[in-house]
Enzyme design. Sequence first.
Site: not given
Length: 481
Positions: A202, A316
């Site tokens: 990520g 997100d």
Amino acid sequence: MKMANWIDLSANQFSGGIPDSIGDMQNLQNLSLAHNRLEGSIPESIGKVSSLESLDLSHNFLSGSIPMSMENLRYLKYINLSFNNLSGEIPSKGPFTNCTAESFASNQALCGAQRFLVPPCPTISAHRSRTKRVHRTIFISLGVIIAVGALSFGFVYLRYRRKDKLPNGANLSLVAMPERISYFELLQATNGYNESNLLGAGSFGSVYRGTLGDGRAVAVKVFNLQMEGAFKSFDVECEVFRNLRHRNLTKVISSCSTPEFKALVLEFMPKGSLEKWLYSHNYFLDLMQRLDILIDVAGALQYLHCEYATPVIHCDLKPSNVLLDQDMVPHLSDFGLTKLLGEENSITYTETLATLGYLAPEYGLEGLVSAKCDIYSFGIMIIEVFTRTNPKSEMFSEKLSLKSWVANSIPDELAHVIDANLLKESDEYFGEKLSCIASIIKVALGCTMESPRERSSIQDVLVALKKIKLQYMSSQSSRKS
């Protein structure tokens, strides 16, 4: 049945009692046993069904008192115990604070608050009251003695054991976690963070699969401290996971923090991400599975936005951050960009951008973050789930986006943009499926309005998705019958 989340056995001729084992149904959200011939009492174990949102036991022959354990059901929104033979006090805390008299109408001998339109409960006798005061005095005295002793011990301990204090660089999040797992244990569990155990990467680090010494499979999120913002991301995730508890949020087992190394030890999700299930040719989700996943994610968002003391904005939201456990139950993950709103703030500002394609306009252009940003991202995710098309696809440009592509297809061309694996004209229930998906897409478009004020609230979105599910199930049942 332990995995069931929706049970409706109403309007039958069932008799007997409600089994105590109902407390084992940890995933149960909606239960209706109304209009039957059930007898006996409501089991005390019903207070253990922590995910319960709706309970209807009306029009039966239930007796005894209403279990006080039901005050612990924090998600319970609807209660109907009317037309039974219940007696005793109506609980007043937890979900009962929002109940009306209709929930308890036509019972034998209930008592409680005036708003329930029942007589007040009898007062305790003077003798019992005096006894209670004596006991209270004794308990207070004992408490004072114990507190003084504990303070004295603490003073001596702090004075002579200062050398055992945490070093300045230690992160207090370690103290809050239920377990302590060392760096070397994680190194061994992941085989030295071997690439064969890499689950994904990520913005601020990588996630590895690991096996602890006791055999438990875990996911280890290792933060890349060379990345700007990694320290802050770790602190934010520790803060969020320390306090939040919901069946659709990823569970944190522990953390490991030194000045040179920071990691979170998470519950392992064996089915992978929603993104994998959408785009891999080896996996497939049917209409009901996709809808159930979205309903659960909406439930997690409602908890974050409305049911926690401080509103939490995920910031997100996308399919790769929705992980599926062994039973295909979704868990929202990756809170590295999360924002916590203050008591008086409904909006905040950030310089850190999330994933393009899912950003609300005000987030991407001005860095303004609010609950409506999550709503926008959720709407984009809904569209992606049913079109199997990524909003960052090369087919989109400044003049065409995933949202406008789908919006322009309504009403006549919608079938051509839906995932071809999900909707085929040869399907037996093509009409019902298309109607159901069209209703879902309508909800999604309500989430993705340009103006934040015009977007739907998460409460309305959750209600709408559940209603669509019920209508689709009802149409399927009528066709089969």
